[in-house]
Every structure is written in structure tokens, then in C-alpha cells.
Design an enzyme around this catalytic site. Structure first.
Site, mmCIF file in Angstrom:
data_model
loop_
_atom_site.group_PDB
_atom_site.id
_atom_site.type_symbol
_atom_site.label_atom_id
_atom_site.label_comp_id
_atom_site.label_asym_id
_atom_site.label_seq_id
_atom_site.Cartn_x
_atom_site.Cartn_y
_atom_site.Cartn_z
ATOM 1 N N HIS A 133 0.865 -1.173 0.000
ATOM 2 C CA HIS A 133 0.000 0.000 0.000
ATOM 3 C C HIS A 133 0.909 1.232 0.000
ATOM 4 O O HIS A 133 2.032 1.194 0.503
ATOM 5 C CB HIS A 133 -0.872 -0.033 1.261
ATOM 6 C CG HIS A 133 -1.953 0.982 1.319
ATOM 7 N ND1 HIS A 133 -1.720 2.302 1.632
ATOM 8 C CD2 HIS A 133 -3.306 0.885 1.135
ATOM 9 C CE1 HIS A 133 -2.864 2.966 1.647
ATOM 10 N NE2 HIS A 133 -3.843 2.134 1.339
ATOM 11 N N ASP A 210 2.905 -4.710 8.148
ATOM 12 C CA ASP A 210 1.623 -4.026 7.993
ATOM 13 C C ASP A 210 0.530 -5.081 8.004
ATOM 14 O O ASP A 210 0.358 -5.825 7.035
ATOM 15 C CB ASP A 210 1.612 -3.235 6.687
ATOM 16 C CG ASP A 210 0.273 -2.554 6.419
ATOM 17 O OD1 ASP A 210 -0.639 -2.657 7.267
ATOM 18 O OD2 ASP A 210 0.137 -1.919 5.353
ATOM 19 N N GLN A 213 -4.725 -5.649 6.692
ATOM 20 C CA GLN A 213 -5.659 -6.568 6.052
ATOM 21 C C GLN A 213 -5.627 -7.949 6.695
ATOM 22 O O GLN A 213 -6.286 -8.875 6.196
ATOM 23 C CB GLN A 213 -5.334 -6.685 4.558
ATOM 24 C CG GLN A 213 -5.456 -5.395 3.785
ATOM 25 C CD GLN A 213 -6.897 -4.921 3.653
ATOM 26 O OE1 GLN A 213 -7.837 -5.695 3.792
ATOM 27 N NE2 GLN A 213 -7.077 -3.635 3.385
ATOM 28 N N LYS A 236 -11.090 -1.162 9.692
ATOM 29 C CA LYS A 236 -11.251 -2.354 8.865
ATOM 30 C C LYS A 236 -11.670 -3.564 9.698
ATOM 31 O O LYS A 236 -11.870 -4.652 9.151
ATOM 32 C CB LYS A 236 -9.950 -2.663 8.121
ATOM 33 C CG LYS A 236 -9.482 -1.554 7.181
ATOM 34 C CD LYS A 236 -8.210 -1.943 6.464
ATOM 35 C CE LYS A 236 -7.574 -0.762 5.748
ATOM 36 N NZ LYS A 236 -8.381 -0.220 4.663
ATOM 37 N N CYS A 376 -4.569 2.386 -3.802
ATOM 38 C CA CYS A 376 -3.345 2.864 -3.147
ATOM 39 C C CYS A 376 -2.217 1.845 -3.287
ATOM 40 O O CYS A 376 -1.403 1.659 -2.375
ATOM 41 C CB CYS A 376 -3.596 3.200 -1.678
ATOM 42 S SG CYS A 376 -4.667 4.627 -1.431
#
Length: 418
Positions: A133, A210, A213, A236, A376
């Protein structure tokens, strides 16, 4: 009705999400397939947020009146909940930020200002991947430009996986930080953490993951990951916007300098110098996102009550079904893994020569909410020679019927554009 093994009781779960009852164009009920951008919020979280503002709203930590003490207890209680949710060794390793982007920027800036052995400078290297991202690309580009450090990255295979064939050339003794996504927001790829972390540890590099997700969809155990930092965001995972998390190893947080200066992050202040509070407050300057943190704590409670293993099992079944059904659509090409193995619940695709924005607009007329664009992650689109994709992404309340609605909607798109 399609029956799949491992599904949750979505009929009961969907009753917790008022927005899923919305009726849109021409009486069509909302089919929400944009969960990789933002999940919906259950009534349990909405109620906690309302109660906070109605009964407990105050600033935290310094007040001695009842409301301040209640707000502080709720805010710090949320930290306890997040620490347990990710299996952090200490609650003091959990830093609240406004989103994952701020968490990633926080680490980049800390390393730019750090003393040895953590300092990033012109003699060192930063490693990322081509599937990141923008939030995990731009901060490292800025740090590279500011310090002279060399920015390197892993490329992608044709099937949407990381190409680790040259891992020993990419991660070297000069590498200071390896920062990569656990699950890609555009490709859905679940990355091989163990191999990357093992190589980083061999050369003494730090690892930042990261997990934006991943945290909403699977068990996130920061100790099992063996990373040094893990970032994710609240909106999220059934929480409110405006709240993110950075987890970091205690000894690193003690040694690294703060990113922002101001109230609350200090120990003492004089006109000549200041000393800093211990972590996590050292990295939480000013009034924090109090209500948002409380809402995130409620979201953690909600997800934990269902069970992250159960959510992961449900999403795997839905994703496996969606991948199969989408491949039945003529002229549709999935960008990323074409099986449900080692992938998350976000599926990006192109439909013939129809622009994704046109696909998304026609689907919206059918009440189907998807995401269109480069998500992104423009380097991924450049890698595969496409201007953008349409992305459908699923969550704990997604159903096989919604997958069927998407496929029917895509047939309508094809017919519309002839």
C-alpha cells in the site's frame, strides 16, 4: 441457498449491523463488498461509542474528577483489550495512533532520528515490496530521500506472489529495516512471513509488518510473527475510523526517540530541555483518539466473542467460492492468486476492456458496493500492465448469495457494454 462448510451464522451476525438492512436504488438491498477499504460497524460498537459520549466524555490521564477517571479507565482498558487480542507480551507495547499510515510513518521517523544501532543513514538500506500500500512505500521513500539510505524491494511473480528468489541479495548486512504487508490489500496474497523474518534476523535488520488486512480476518499473534513492529487500523475490523495501532517490542520502544512532541508524552519540561515518559505514552503526544480507542476495544470484544479462527474459516470458504464463481465470468481476469490458498478475502479483477470505474458504477446501480481504482497500490497495477482493477472484498457477514449477486451483476455489466 448455497451451503458451504465452515460458514458462520451470517443471518444472526447481520442483525448486528444496521447498515446491511439499507435498501438502495429501485428497492435493491445493499450488497456490501468493500470491506478491505472499511468494514461496517456492529450495533455493539455503536452503542459503546454513544454511551461514552453520553456518560463519560472527558480528557484522559491528568484529571481527578469522575469523568476524567472514567474516560482514562476506558481508554487504558481498550489498550488492555488490544494487547490481549494480538498476544502482546506487555500492554505498554501497544501505541494508539490515528490509523495504520501514522503507525508506519511513526516507525520510519523514529529510525531516521535514532542513534546507533538503529539509525538509518546513507550507508544503510531499506527493504519493502512491490505489493505495498502507498502507506508502506511513501514513508520509506521520504526517509530514503532525507537520509540517503538506499531503498530496495522484492518484485512480484506473474501469479501475484512475492518473488523471494533473490532474498539474500535484497536483504543484506546493510539492511536496517524490512517493512512488508502481511496480506495484500489489492492482490489478497498472504505473504511468507517466516522466510522474510528469518533472513532479516540473520543480518540483524528490524522487521515491520503491515497487518491492516490481516488483523480483521485472522488470528494475529505478534509473538508468533517474531516481528519487531506490527501496524494495523481499527476501521477495517468493525471499529471506528480515526484509530490505529502500532505494536513494538518493549526494548525498542525504550531506545527509540519519539516522533511527535507535546503534552502527555513528557516526563519533565524546562525551557532548556525535556525528558520523555515511558512507552507507550512517549509516542502518544497530545489528546489521543479517546472515543475511537474505546470503540476499537468494543470491536475487539465483538470479534473475540465470535472467534477469529471462526471468522478466518468463514472467509476462506467465501473466498474459495468467490474465486471459483468469478472465474466462470467470461473475459474476467483475477489479478493475484487464482486459488484460495494463502490468500485473504480481497479479490481484484479486470473485466475485458471495460474500465473498472464503469464496472463499479453499473454494479452500484444494482446495489453492489465494490472498490475501483489502484487501491493505493499503483505499482501493482504498473507491474501487471493495467490502469486499475475492480475489487470485491468480504468479511464475517458476507454470504454466498452476495457472491452470486456480484456474478449476476457482472453479467449485467457485460451485457450493458455489449
Amino acid at each position: 441457498m448455497t451451503q458451504l462448510p465452515g460458514l458462520l451464522d451470517t443471518e444472526a451476525i447481520r442483525k448486528d449491523f444496521p447498515i446491511l438492512d439499507r435498501v438502495l436504488h429501485d428497492g435493491k438491498r445493499l450488497v456490501y463488498l468493500d470491506n478491505a477499504a472499511t468494514s461496517q460497524t456492529p450495533r455493539q460498537v455503536i452503542d459503546v461509542l454513544s454511551e461514552y459520549y453520553e456518560q463519560h466524555n472527558a480528557n484522559v490521564h491528568r484529571g481527578v474528577h469522575v469523568l476524567a477517571e472514567e474516560a482514562t479507565a476506558l481508554y487504558e482498558g481498550a489498550r488492555d483489550k488490544v494487547a490481549a487480542f494480538i498476544n502482546a507480551p506487555s500492554r505498554d507495547e501497544v501505541i494508539f495512533t490515528k490509523n495504520a499510515s501514522e503507525s508506519l510513518n511513526l516507525v520510519a521517523n523514529m529510525l531516521g532520528w535514532a542513534d546507533e544501532p538503529y539509525r538509518v543513514d546513507r550507508d544503510t538500506e531499506i527493504v519493502i515490496t512491490e505489493m505495498e500500500h502507498h502507506s508502506n512505500i511513501v514513508p520509506w521513500q521520504l526517509l530514503s530521500q532525507r537520509t540517503g539510505a538506499k531503498l530496495k524491494w522484492f518484485g512480484l511473480t506473474d501469479d501475484g506472489r512475492l518473488d523471494l528468489s533473490n532474498i539474500e541479495e535484497v536483504i543484506t548486512e546493510k539492511t536496517k529495516i524490512v517493512s512488508f504487508v502481511l496480506v495484500s490489500n489489492i492482490l489478497g496474497t498472504l505473504n511468507p512471513v517466516e522466510a522474510i523474518v528469518r533472513r532479516a534476523q540473520e543480518v540483524g535488520a528490524l522487521v515491520l509488518i503491515d497487518a491492516s488486512q490481516a488483523a480483521p480476518h485472522m488470528v494475529l499473534d505478534v509473538q508468533a510473527l517474531q516481528a519487531d513492529f506490527v501496524a494495523f487500523t481499527g476501521h477495517k475490523m468493525c471499529g471506528p475510523t480515526g484509530i490505529g495501532v502500532l505494536w513494538g517490542r518493549q526494548e525498542l520502544l525504550e531506545d527509540l526517540p519519539p516522533f511527535l512532541g507535546g503534552g502527555e508524552m513528557i516526563e519533565t519540561v524546562s525551557m532548556n530541555s525535556s525528558t520523555y515518559a515511558p512507552a507507550p505514552h512517549k509516542f502518544e503526544a497530545g489528546t489521543p483518539p479517546i472515543a475511537q480507542a474505546v470503540g476499537l476495544g468494543a470491536a475487539v470484544d465483538y470479534l473475540s466473542s465470535i472467534g477469529m479462527e471462526n471468522i478466518a474459516r468463514h472467509e476462506h470458504a467465501i473466498t474459495e467460492y468467490a474465486v471459483r464463481r468469478l472465474q466462470e465470468v467470461p473475459d474476467l481476469r483475477i489479478i493475484g492468486p487464482v486459488t484460495a490458498e494463502d490468500r485473504g478475502a480481497a479479490i481484484s479483477f479486470v473485466l475485458g476492456d471495460i474500465h473498472p470505474h464503469d464496472v463499479g458504477q453499473v454494479l452500484d446501480e444494482q446495489g453492489i458496493a465494490v472498490r475501483v481504482g489502484h487501491h493505493c497500490a499503483r505499482p501493482v497495477c504498473l507491474r501487471y500492465g493495467i490502469p486499475a482493477t475492480t475489487r470485491a472484498s468480504f468479511y464475517l457477514y458476507s454470504t454466498p448469495a452476495e457472491v452470486d449477486a456480484l456474478v449476476e451483476g457482472l453479467e449485467h455489466v457485460r451485457n450493458f457494454f455489449g
